[in-house]
Design an enzyme around this catalytic site. Structure first.
Site, PDB file in Angstrom:
ATOM      1  N   TYR A 106       0.617  36.965  60.029  1.00  0.00           N
ATOM      2  CA  TYR A 106       0.464  36.199  58.771  1.00  0.00           C
ATOM      3  C   TYR A 106      -0.258  37.017  57.707  1.00  0.00           C
ATOM      4  O   TYR A 106      -0.017  36.847  56.513  1.00  0.00           O
ATOM      5  CB  TYR A 106      -0.237  34.864  59.045  1.00  0.00           C
ATOM      6  CG  TYR A 106       0.748  33.836  59.555  1.00  0.00           C
ATOM      7  CD1 TYR A 106       0.988  33.688  60.919  1.00  0.00           C
ATOM      8  CD2 TYR A 106       1.509  33.080  58.665  1.00  0.00           C
ATOM      9  CE1 TYR A 106       1.944  32.787  61.385  1.00  0.00           C
ATOM     10  CE2 TYR A 106       2.446  32.179  59.119  1.00  0.00           C
ATOM     11  CZ  TYR A 106       2.683  32.039  60.480  1.00  0.00           C
ATOM     12  OH  TYR A 106       3.645  31.169  60.936  1.00  0.00           O
ATOM     13  N   ARG A 123       2.508  38.928  56.126  1.00  0.00           N
ATOM     14  CA  ARG A 123       3.305  38.069  55.226  1.00  0.00           C
ATOM     15  C   ARG A 123       2.494  37.717  53.974  1.00  0.00           C
ATOM     16  O   ARG A 123       3.003  37.674  52.858  1.00  0.00           O
ATOM     17  CB  ARG A 123       3.738  36.790  55.950  1.00  0.00           C
ATOM     18  CG  ARG A 123       4.795  36.985  57.006  1.00  0.00           C
ATOM     19  CD  ARG A 123       5.210  35.662  57.637  1.00  0.00           C
ATOM     20  NE  ARG A 123       5.780  34.739  56.667  1.00  0.00           N
ATOM     21  CZ  ARG A 123       5.983  33.430  56.907  1.00  0.00           C
ATOM     22  NH1 ARG A 123       5.638  32.914  58.072  1.00  0.00           N
ATOM     23  NH2 ARG A 123       6.498  32.657  55.989  1.00  0.00           N
ATOM     24  N   GLN A 178       9.480  23.943  51.158  1.00  0.00           N
ATOM     25  CA  GLN A 178       9.240  24.331  52.545  1.00  0.00           C
ATOM     26  C   GLN A 178       8.477  25.652  52.584  1.00  0.00           C
ATOM     27  O   GLN A 178       8.042  26.084  53.652  1.00  0.00           O
ATOM     28  CB  GLN A 178      10.571  24.488  53.286  1.00  0.00           C
ATOM     29  CG  GLN A 178      11.421  23.222  53.309  1.00  0.00           C
ATOM     30  CD  GLN A 178      12.798  23.481  53.872  1.00  0.00           C
ATOM     31  OE1 GLN A 178      13.013  23.484  55.079  1.00  0.00           O
ATOM     32  NE2 GLN A 178      13.745  23.754  52.980  1.00  0.00           N
ATOM     33  N   ASP A 188       4.490  30.122  50.133  1.00  0.00           N
ATOM     34  CA  ASP A 188       3.964  30.938  49.026  1.00  0.00           C
ATOM     35  C   ASP A 188       3.593  30.026  47.858  1.00  0.00           C
ATOM     36  O   ASP A 188       3.905  28.832  47.868  1.00  0.00           O
ATOM     37  CB  ASP A 188       5.013  31.994  48.596  1.00  0.00           C
ATOM     38  CG  ASP A 188       6.288  31.373  48.028  1.00  0.00           C
ATOM     39  OD1 ASP A 188       7.382  31.656  48.558  1.00  0.00           O
ATOM     40  OD2 ASP A 188       6.198  30.597  47.043  1.00  0.00           O
ATOM     41  N   HIS A 207       5.219  22.653  54.531  1.00  0.00           N
ATOM     42  CA  HIS A 207       4.879  23.517  55.677  1.00  0.00           C
ATOM     43  C   HIS A 207       3.589  24.287  55.467  1.00  0.00           C
ATOM     44  O   HIS A 207       3.359  25.290  56.129  1.00  0.00           O
ATOM     45  CB  HIS A 207       6.050  24.476  55.961  1.00  0.00           C
ATOM     46  CG  HIS A 207       7.291  23.758  56.376  1.00  0.00           C
ATOM     47  ND1 HIS A 207       8.547  24.327  56.314  1.00  0.00           N
ATOM     48  CD2 HIS A 207       7.482  22.495  56.833  1.00  0.00           C
ATOM     49  CE1 HIS A 207       9.451  23.444  56.730  1.00  0.00           C
ATOM     50  NE2 HIS A 207       8.827  22.325  57.044  1.00  0.00           N
ATOM     51  N   GLY A 255      18.089  27.139  47.859  1.00  0.00           N
ATOM     52  CA  GLY A 255      17.687  28.236  48.742  1.00  0.00           C
ATOM     53  C   GLY A 255      17.180  27.819  50.104  1.00  0.00           C
ATOM     54  O   GLY A 255      16.151  28.321  50.562  1.00  0.00           O
ATOM     55  N   THR A 256      17.895  26.898  50.747  1.00  0.00           N
ATOM     56  CA  THR A 256      17.502  26.513  52.103  1.00  0.00           C
ATOM     57  C   THR A 256      18.748  26.322  52.957  1.00  0.00           C
ATOM     58  O   THR A 256      19.772  25.857  52.488  1.00  0.00           O
ATOM     59  CB  THR A 256      16.651  25.223  52.117  1.00  0.00           C
ATOM     60  OG1 THR A 256      16.397  24.830  53.473  1.00  0.00           O
ATOM     61  CG2 THR A 256      17.304  24.078  51.368  1.00  0.00           C
TER      62      THR A 256
HETATM   63  N1  APR Z   1      18.883  32.521  46.077  1.00  0.00           N
HETATM   64  C1  APR Z   1      19.103  31.318  46.667  1.00  0.00           C
HETATM   65  N2  APR Z   1      19.244  31.150  48.004  1.00  0.00           N
HETATM   66  C2  APR Z   1      19.171  32.263  48.759  1.00  0.00           C
HETATM   67  C3  APR Z   1      18.943  33.553  48.221  1.00  0.00           C
HETATM   68  C4  APR Z   1      18.798  33.651  46.819  1.00  0.00           C
HETATM   69  N3  APR Z   1      18.596  34.833  46.218  1.00  0.00           N
HETATM   70  N4  APR Z   1      18.918  34.450  49.260  1.00  0.00           N
HETATM   71  C5  APR Z   1      19.120  33.721  50.398  1.00  0.00           C
HETATM   72  N5  APR Z   1      19.289  32.422  50.088  1.00  0.00           N
HETATM   73  C6  APR Z   1      19.492  31.286  50.985  1.00  0.00           C
HETATM   74  C7  APR Z   1      20.291  31.573  52.239  1.00  0.00           C
HETATM   75  O1  APR Z   1      21.684  31.469  51.983  1.00  0.00           O
HETATM   76  C8  APR Z   1      19.803  30.451  53.156  1.00  0.00           C
HETATM   77  O2  APR Z   1      20.598  29.289  53.007  1.00  0.00           O
HETATM   78  O3  APR Z   1      18.231  30.849  51.433  1.00  0.00           O
HETATM   79  C9  APR Z   1      18.390  30.141  52.652  1.00  0.00           C
HETATM   80  C10 APR Z   1      17.320  30.605  53.597  1.00  0.00           C
HETATM   81  O4  APR Z   1      17.414  29.843  54.777  1.00  0.00           O
HETATM   82  P1  APR Z   1      16.256  29.998  55.874  1.00  0.00           P
HETATM   83  O5  APR Z   1      15.972  31.455  56.069  1.00  0.00           O
HETATM   84  O6  APR Z   1      16.637  29.164  57.041  1.00  0.00           O
HETATM   85  O7  APR Z   1      14.971  29.392  55.150  1.00  0.00           O
HETATM   86  P2  APR Z   1      14.578  27.867  55.011  1.00  0.00           P
HETATM   87  O8  APR Z   1      15.769  27.004  54.906  1.00  0.00           O
HETATM   88  O9  APR Z   1      13.573  27.786  53.928  1.00  0.00           O
HETATM   89  O10 APR Z   1      13.837  27.592  56.417  1.00  0.00           O
HETATM   90  C11 APR Z   1      13.194  26.350  56.572  1.00  0.00           C
HETATM   91  O11 APR Z   1      12.238  27.141  58.642  1.00  0.00           O
HETATM   92  O12 APR Z   1      11.229  28.867  59.799  1.00  0.00           O
HETATM   93  C12 APR Z   1      11.000  27.676  59.154  1.00  0.00           C
HETATM   94  O13 APR Z   1       8.975  27.062  58.147  1.00  0.00           O
HETATM   95  C13 APR Z   1      10.083  27.884  57.979  1.00  0.00           C
HETATM   96  O14 APR Z   1      10.087  26.747  55.872  1.00  0.00           O
HETATM   97  C14 APR Z   1      10.908  27.451  56.787  1.00  0.00           C
HETATM   98  C15 APR Z   1      11.957  26.545  57.400  1.00  0.00           C
END
Ligand code: APR
Length: 242
Positions: free
Chosen positions: A67, A70, A100, A103, A118, A184-185
């Site tokens: 961490y 990060r 989620q 930062d 989170h 972006g998730t």
């Molecule tokens: N702009 C928008 N979206 C993007 C970009 C970008 N430049 N680059 C990547 N992505 C998208 C990917 O297509 C994907 O759908 O961001 C998403 C990232 O997905 P994850 O890596 O699964 O992240 P997230 O959905 O935030 O994960 C949820 O999982 O590990 C736990 O606690 C952690 O909060 C996190 C949670």
């Protein structure tokens, strides 16, 4: 949850509420790695070894160093055009961000209402009492940095297997949306991914993500297969013009 009003031509108008669910993708263009796509963190490491209570019990030094690594990246990162576009929305809308992400780029961009589902990596938590949370003025937590009760400080983040204590307020906020954005998730981690279900079916919803997909059972969802840095400014300009 108070409503926001604005005055236009001597008339009081209740501002429409936009609720935004963000994930790691909105911070990707700021140089902060995502988890599951591209070279995401969980593609290289096992979260069970680094982001869980059992990992902490097994090797608190390794978890602390992970961490710290990060947190140093977050400390040096800057908000991108996606974060800034959400701030511009506040000119005309009552904007509530549910993130989620751990930062603080939404806050540093200027967003006023941010709920961290989170946790927040720039804060530390007592490993003996989760109610004891401390602002960090430096990116590094060291072994031997103790809370006031004498226990080791840990990251103030929600690990896999821990309760998402902010989910109730988040569900309530989602249910009050007049417009719902997802940015972006990957929509695979619950309960966060389930929040879209609490948004009214009849309201417009937008999903900005290069891998955005039609979420089953969700109506009025417009897919915008684009990055946050490009797709969000375009969407925000459209919403501000409406
Ligand atoms: N702009 C928008 N979206 C993007 C970009 C970008 N430049 N680059 C990547 N992505 C998208 C990917 O297509 C994907 O759908 O961001 C998403 C990232 O997905 P994850 O890596 O699964 O992240 P997230 O959905 O935030 O994960 C949820 O999982 O590990 C736990 O606690 C952690 O909060 C996190 C949670």
């Amino acid at each position: 949850m108070g409503a926001f009003f604005c005055i236009f031509e001597n008339q009081f108008y209740k501002m429409k509420r936009i609720v935004v669910l963000t994930g790691a993708g909105i911070s990707a263009e700021s140089g902060i790695q995502t988890f599951r796509d591209g070279d995401g963190l969980w593609k290289k490491y096992r979260f069970q070894d680094l982001a869980s209570p059992s990992a902490w019990a097994r090797d608190p030094k390794l978890v602390t160093e992970f961490y710290n690594w990060r947190r140093k990246i977050v400390w040096e990162a800057l908000p991108n055009e996606g974060h800034k576009a959400l701030v511009r929305l506040e000119e005309k809308f009552d904007v509530r961000i549910i993130t989620q992400n751990v930062d603080d780029l939404h806050e540093r961009a200027g967003s006023k209402n941010v709920l961290h589902l989170h946790g927040e990596i720039k804060k530390a938590q007592s490993s003996a009492d989760p109610n004891l949370v401390y602002e960090l003025d430096h990116w590094e937590i060291k072994m031997g940095d103790f809370c006031e009760k004498g226990s080791q400080l840990r990251p103030n983040v929600v690990w896999f297997g821990e309760a998402v204590t902010q989910i109730e307020p988040a569900m309530q906020i989602a249910s009050t949306a007049d417009i719902f954005l997802v940015v972006g998730t990957s929509m695979v981690v619950y309960p966060a991914a389930g929040l879209i279900v609490y948004a009214r079916q009849d309201i417009p919803k937008y999903y900005v993500d290069p891998n955005a997909f039609k979420v089953s059972g969700i109506s009025n969802l417009e897919i915008i297969k684009n990055t946050a840095g490009k797709g969000l400014p375009e969407l925000v300009e459209k919403l501000l013009q409406e």
